[in-house]
Write an enzyme that holds these catalytic residues in place. Structure first.
Site, mmCIF file in Angstrom:
data_model
loop_
_atom_site.group_PDB
_atom_site.id
_atom_site.type_symbol
_atom_site.label_atom_id
_atom_site.label_comp_id
_atom_site.label_asym_id
_atom_site.label_seq_id
_atom_site.Cartn_x
_atom_site.Cartn_y
_atom_site.Cartn_z
ATOM 1 N N ASP A 42 -10.362 37.888 46.578
ATOM 2 C CA ASP A 42 -11.622 38.612 46.806
ATOM 3 C C ASP A 42 -11.363 39.953 47.500
ATOM 4 O O ASP A 42 -12.281 40.752 47.685
ATOM 5 C CB ASP A 42 -12.632 37.751 47.580
ATOM 6 N N SER A 43 -10.086 40.221 47.833
ATOM 7 C CA SER A 43 -9.708 41.560 48.323
ATOM 8 C C SER A 43 -10.043 42.609 47.261
ATOM 9 O O SER A 43 -10.090 43.801 47.564
ATOM 10 C CB SER A 43 -8.215 41.603 48.667
ATOM 11 N N ASP A 81 -9.992 33.142 43.939
ATOM 12 C CA ASP A 81 -10.603 33.104 45.276
ATOM 13 C C ASP A 81 -12.091 32.800 45.165
ATOM 14 O O ASP A 81 -12.789 33.396 44.342
ATOM 15 C CB ASP A 81 -10.453 34.499 45.919
ATOM 16 N N LYS A 110 -9.087 29.031 45.906
ATOM 17 C CA LYS A 110 -8.714 29.222 47.316
ATOM 18 C C LYS A 110 -9.991 29.432 48.103
ATOM 19 O O LYS A 110 -10.890 30.124 47.640
ATOM 20 C CB LYS A 110 -7.771 30.416 47.467
ATOM 21 N N GLU A 112 -11.511 29.937 52.395
ATOM 22 C CA GLU A 112 -11.087 30.331 53.739
ATOM 23 C C GLU A 112 -11.640 29.388 54.815
ATOM 24 O O GLU A 112 -12.816 29.041 54.796
ATOM 25 C CB GLU A 112 -11.556 31.767 54.031
ATOM 26 N N GLU A 179 -2.476 34.050 57.054
ATOM 27 C CA GLU A 179 -2.583 35.510 57.097
ATOM 28 C C GLU A 179 -2.605 36.012 58.537
ATOM 29 O O GLU A 179 -3.380 35.507 59.376
ATOM 30 C CB GLU A 179 -3.870 35.954 56.362
HETATM 31 O O1 KIV Z 1 -8.081 38.166 48.739
HETATM 32 C C1 KIV Z 1 -6.853 38.242 48.886
HETATM 33 O O2 KIV Z 1 -6.171 39.092 48.292
HETATM 34 C C2 KIV Z 1 -6.223 37.291 49.777
HETATM 35 C C3 KIV Z 1 -4.790 37.502 50.125
HETATM 36 C C4 KIV Z 1 -4.623 38.666 51.000
HETATM 37 C C5 KIV Z 1 -4.173 36.289 50.696
HETATM 38 O O3 KIV Z 1 -6.852 36.375 50.204
#
Ligand code: KIV
Length: 262
Positions: A42-43, A81, A110, A112, A179
């Site tokens: 989600d980055s 994510d 994934k 959090e 992280e």
């Molecule tokens: O969203 C992302 O790119 C991440 C990584 C930095 C682990 O969660």
């Protein structure tokens, strides 16, 4: 690579390499690389859309990027994510969001944090979907953390991360992103957990590493956090190519007869 290879690689003491991938052209290059797996993180809210956090990205946007990646990333394992709050609602809403991400082409999701997530992790794992956890600096918690800061620096916060990691393993996560935590925290988690950890800013003691593709390619020359190693001077290379193209257009050197149709 498939989900079982994560544990196998940890057992055989082979490091796992992961890279973010948000779009089709980079998926094609990554498909040809030796990288083990990709994270459609989600980055992308920040990298692709210029947001100042990962809070403002929807499940539909994540699904669209996952689908673009899945079309060309070959046999790489894809982790999708789950965006902000998409797994913190009713079970039905959570599962609908996860269904979209999986049907877009992810092989795992994934999410959090540990507190409040244990039941959903168990339910998703029991539904046949591999889950990767994410602890330490969890960017979706930005407003609570007061910024993108290293986590687990005090005894109490380090213990909370270690205990969250154990709960996520117990709940069935196949792997865990750590992280922005001190190396000592990664070391302890590595000893206490059987599942592999993938670090970003978490020192050399994790079982694998993840970097944001654009960061390691050096596309943003102002982004220089301590944990980052740039493997390409992307910013100056791209800028140089753009200026060269501009110069040749202005000078009438491009296109030449070679780039013209008869
Ligand atoms: O969203 C992302 O790119 C991440 C990584 C930095 C682990 O969660």
């Amino acid at each position: 690579m498939n989900v079982l290879d994560f544990q196998k690689m940890k057992n055989e003491k082979q490091k796992i390499s992961m890279i973010t991938c948000y779009d089709n052209w980079s998926a094609k290059i990554i498909a040809e690389s030796d990288m083990d797996c990709v994270l459609v993180g989600d980055s992308l809210a920040m990298v692709m859309y210029g947001e100042n956090s990962t809070v403002n990205v929807s499940v539909d946007t994540m699904a669209m990027h996952i689908s673009a990646v899945a079309k060309s990333v070959g046999n790489k394992f894809i982790i999708g994510d789950m965006p902000f709050l998409s797994y913190r609602k009713s079970l039905t809403e959570n599962m609908n969001a996860i269904e979209k991400v999986m049907k877009a082409g992810a092989h795992a999701i994934k999410l959090e944090g540990a507190a409040g997530n244990i039941e959903i992790v168990e339910h998703v794992v029991q539904s046949g979907i591999p889950v990767m956890g994410h602890l330490g600096l969890t960017p979706q918690f930005i407003h609570q953390l007061g910024g993108f800061k290293v986590q687990g620096k005090t005894e109490d916060s380090a213990s909370a991360i270690v205990s969250g990691a154990k709960q996520l393993e117990q709940a069935g996560c196949f792997s865990l992103v750590l992280e922005a935590v001190p190396n000592r925290v990664s070391e302890v988690i590595g000893k206490e957990l059987s599942i592999p950890t993938i670090g970003i800013g978490a020192g050399p003691s994790t079982d694998g590493q993840v970097l944001v593709l654009h960061d390691m390619l050096g596309v943003d020359n102002e982004f220089k956090p301590k944990f980052l190693k740039k493997y390409l001077e992307g910013h100056s290379l791209i800028l140089g190519a753009l200026n060269e193209y501009n110069k040749e257009v202005k000078q009438g050197d491009f296109p030449s007869i070679n780039e013209s149709y008869e």
